[in-house]
Each structure stands twice: as C-alpha cells, then as structure tokens.
Design a protein around this motif. Sequence first.
Motif, mmCIF file in Angstrom:
data_model
loop_
_atom_site.group_PDB
_atom_site.id
_atom_site.type_symbol
_atom_site.label_atom_id
_atom_site.label_comp_id
_atom_site.label_asym_id
_atom_site.label_seq_id
_atom_site.Cartn_x
_atom_site.Cartn_y
_atom_site.Cartn_z
ATOM 1 N N VAL A 162 128.480 -17.113 25.467
ATOM 2 C CA VAL A 162 128.016 -18.161 24.545
ATOM 3 C C VAL A 162 126.883 -17.568 23.712
ATOM 4 O O VAL A 162 125.890 -17.074 24.250
ATOM 5 C CB VAL A 162 127.541 -19.399 25.326
ATOM 6 N N GLY A 163 127.010 -17.620 22.402
ATOM 7 C CA GLY A 163 126.071 -16.897 21.555
ATOM 8 C C GLY A 163 124.714 -17.540 21.397
ATOM 9 O O GLY A 163 123.706 -16.846 21.224
ATOM 10 N N HIS A 164 124.672 -18.889 21.448
ATOM 11 C CA HIS A 164 123.423 -19.604 21.179
ATOM 12 C C HIS A 164 123.257 -20.751 22.170
ATOM 13 O O HIS A 164 124.219 -21.455 22.492
ATOM 14 C CB HIS A 164 123.415 -20.146 19.752
ATOM 15 N N LEU A 165 122.031 -20.928 22.626
ATOM 16 C CA LEU A 165 121.708 -21.943 23.610
ATOM 17 C C LEU A 165 120.421 -22.634 23.197
ATOM 18 O O LEU A 165 119.398 -21.977 22.964
ATOM 19 C CB LEU A 165 121.531 -21.282 24.983
ATOM 20 N N TRP A 166 120.493 -23.956 23.056
ATOM 21 C CA TRP A 166 119.309 -24.756 22.727
ATOM 22 C C TRP A 166 118.975 -25.650 23.904
ATOM 23 O O TRP A 166 119.875 -26.226 24.533
ATOM 24 C CB TRP A 166 119.569 -25.647 21.504
ATOM 25 N N PHE A 167 117.685 -25.787 24.195
ATOM 26 C CA PHE A 167 117.184 -26.735 25.186
ATOM 27 C C PHE A 167 116.326 -27.765 24.465
ATOM 28 O O PHE A 167 115.401 -27.401 23.736
ATOM 29 C CB PHE A 167 116.322 -26.046 26.247
ATOM 30 N N VAL A 168 116.603 -29.028 24.673
ATOM 31 C CA VAL A 168 115.815 -30.113 24.079
ATOM 32 C C VAL A 168 115.196 -30.934 25.200
ATOM 33 O O VAL A 168 115.895 -31.336 26.138
ATOM 34 C CB VAL A 168 116.702 -31.017 23.191
ATOM 35 N N ASP A 169 113.896 -31.168 25.117
ATOM 36 C CA ASP A 169 113.201 -32.020 26.089
ATOM 37 C C ASP A 169 112.526 -33.162 25.337
ATOM 38 O O ASP A 169 111.486 -32.961 24.702
ATOM 39 C CB ASP A 169 112.166 -31.222 26.874
ATOM 40 N N ASP A 184 110.930 -35.674 26.460
ATOM 41 C CA ASP A 184 109.675 -36.145 27.059
ATOM 42 C C ASP A 184 108.475 -35.396 26.501
ATOM 43 O O ASP A 184 107.438 -35.995 26.213
ATOM 44 C CB ASP A 184 109.731 -36.010 28.582
ATOM 45 N N VAL A 185 108.606 -34.086 26.335
ATOM 46 C CA VAL A 185 107.503 -33.305 25.754
ATOM 47 C C VAL A 185 107.779 -32.937 24.301
ATOM 48 O O VAL A 185 107.004 -32.224 23.677
ATOM 49 C CB VAL A 185 107.219 -32.039 26.591
ATOM 50 N N ARG A 186 108.924 -33.398 23.778
ATOM 51 C CA ARG A 186 109.284 -33.251 22.367
ATOM 52 C C ARG A 186 109.340 -31.787 21.944
ATOM 53 O O ARG A 186 108.666 -31.355 21.022
ATOM 54 C CB ARG A 186 108.308 -34.033 21.475
ATOM 55 N N THR A 187 110.186 -31.042 22.639
ATOM 56 C CA THR A 187 110.336 -29.627 22.317
ATOM 57 C C THR A 187 111.800 -29.260 22.137
ATOM 58 O O THR A 187 112.702 -29.904 22.681
ATOM 59 C CB THR A 187 109.759 -28.730 23.432
ATOM 60 N N LEU A 188 112.009 -28.209 21.373
ATOM 61 C CA LEU A 188 113.308 -27.563 21.240
ATOM 62 C C LEU A 188 113.088 -26.067 21.409
ATOM 63 O O LEU A 188 112.270 -25.471 20.703
ATOM 64 C CB LEU A 188 113.946 -27.856 19.884
ATOM 65 N N GLU A 189 113.789 -25.468 22.360
ATOM 66 C CA GLU A 189 113.778 -24.024 22.542
ATOM 67 C C GLU A 189 115.143 -23.488 22.146
ATOM 68 O O GLU A 189 116.168 -24.011 22.589
ATOM 69 C CB GLU A 189 113.497 -23.651 23.996
ATOM 70 N N ALA A 190 115.157 -22.459 21.315
ATOM 71 C CA ALA A 190 116.408 -21.873 20.845
ATOM 72 C C ALA A 190 116.502 -20.433 21.319
ATOM 73 O O ALA A 190 115.566 -19.642 21.116
ATOM 74 C CB ALA A 190 116.492 -21.937 19.326
ATOM 75 N N PHE A 191 117.628 -20.095 21.945
ATOM 76 C CA PHE A 191 117.868 -18.758 22.469
ATOM 77 C C PHE A 191 119.121 -18.172 21.829
ATOM 78 O O PHE A 191 120.048 -18.895 21.475
ATOM 79 C CB PHE A 191 118.079 -18.794 23.986
ATOM 80 N N GLU A 192 119.127 -16.855 21.730
ATOM 81 C CA GLU A 192 120.294 -16.122 21.251
ATOM 82 C C GLU A 192 120.666 -15.077 22.296
ATOM 83 O O GLU A 192 119.786 -14.430 22.874
ATOM 84 C CB GLU A 192 119.995 -15.455 19.918
ATOM 85 N N LEU A 193 121.957 -14.906 22.539
ATOM 86 C CA LEU A 193 122.423 -13.919 23.513
ATOM 87 C C LEU A 193 122.505 -12.548 22.842
ATOM 88 O O LEU A 193 123.213 -12.376 21.852
ATOM 89 C CB LEU A 193 123.798 -14.326 24.057
ATOM 90 N N ARG A 194 121.768 -11.598 23.401
ATOM 91 C CA ARG A 194 121.782 -10.229 22.886
ATOM 92 C C ARG A 194 121.972 -9.280 24.058
ATOM 93 O O ARG A 194 121.160 -9.265 24.982
ATOM 94 C CB ARG A 194 120.481 -9.902 22.150
ATOM 95 N N ASP A 195 123.041 -8.496 24.012
ATOM 96 C CA ASP A 195 123.342 -7.529 25.077
ATOM 97 C C ASP A 195 123.348 -8.195 26.450
ATOM 98 O O ASP A 195 122.848 -7.635 27.433
ATOM 99 C CB ASP A 195 122.334 -6.376 25.058
#
Length: 200
Positions: free
Chosen positions: A134-141, A143-154
């Motif tokens: 999976v190339g891209h993964l987002w986490f949304v919370d 409660d603390v109003r955050t978005l973390e965005a990850f990219e798969l590399r190697d």
Amino acid sequence: MSIPTTTTAATASRRATYQDVLDAPPHRVAEIIDGMLHTHPRPSARHAWASTGLGEIIGPPFNRGRGGPGGWWIVDEPELHLGEDILVPDLSGWRRTRMPEYPDTAYFTLAPDWVCEVLFDQGEKRGVYAREGVGHLWFVDPDVRTLEAFELRDGHWVLLDTLTGGASVSLPPFDAIRFSLGDLWPDAGPQTGDEGAGDR
C-alpha cells in the motif's frame, strides 16, 4: 485515544478464519491479523464524521473527476482479504489503472493504493499494509485533531507530515487538491456550502 479492542485466538488450537469474522457480533467490526481475531466497536460519532467528511472531500475530485483528476475508486470501510489477514480500514482508494473494473464481490483481494485509518491503534495493521505494498497511509485522530500522512519507501513507512487543527491539507496521493483539516471536525465552525474541495 485508543479504540477499545478485543483480541482473541479463535480457539487455543487454530488460527482465526473468515467464519470467525462472519460469526462476530453485528455491533463489532471484526478483523484478522496474523491469525488473531480482533474486534472493536462501530465508529463513534466523531470518528464517523471525520471519515465521512474526508470521503466527501476526496470523492468528487478523485472518484468522479469533479474539480480534480479522477482516476480512483474511493471506498468506505471495505473488507480487505490480504493473504490470511482480513482488515476493514475506514477509507481506501484504488487507482483505476490498477483496478480498471470495480469488483462485484463481498470483499477486496487487491491491496489498495491508499488507506486511511481513524483513531488507529493496531500497529500490526501498519505492517500488513507495508507487506502488501500500500503506497500511502493516513491516520486521522478527531480527538486531538491531527492527520499523519505516510508514504511507503523501500518497504518502510516514511512520515511525510503531521497536520493539526485547521491546517491546509495537500498531501500525496491527493495533492492535486487542497482542503482545510478543520472540515473533519464537527465543531470547527459553520460550513458555507460554496467551498468545493477542488476550489480551495
């Protein structure tokens, strides 16, 4: 914040199977990770609002090509069968170049290109998504109003950005548009109705 999760071996002598998922109580979301059955409650109100809002934002420009490039299937809570693992992310997206036809099946066996988890608290799922490419993964919370965005590399997850509050969002693989992260929080202020995702 953690989601209350129950983790059980289906029995002491065998790995969990799809039948265990089917037999799970209807008010619980059931997944299998590394042979273990995990169940957790249906989404809370804030959880559901954030997930619905994100789908409303990226759906028109990427599902439909309205105000954006199109070329995706964006799906709420798809059931993914990835090897022996069965996962139910809050949102997933497939590029239509990889999945030209939308399947008429009970579940998906092709790994998505993008996954979003809301109030994510199962580290094992991150490993499954990496294993399946999976190339891209987002986490949304919400409660603390955050978005973390990850990219798969190697084969490893690389954090692209952590956004908070009402930050402006334009992140891969949906960086063809820009939107306010505040749109995912129900008490972030009135919605005007004329702010299309592709126009921000």
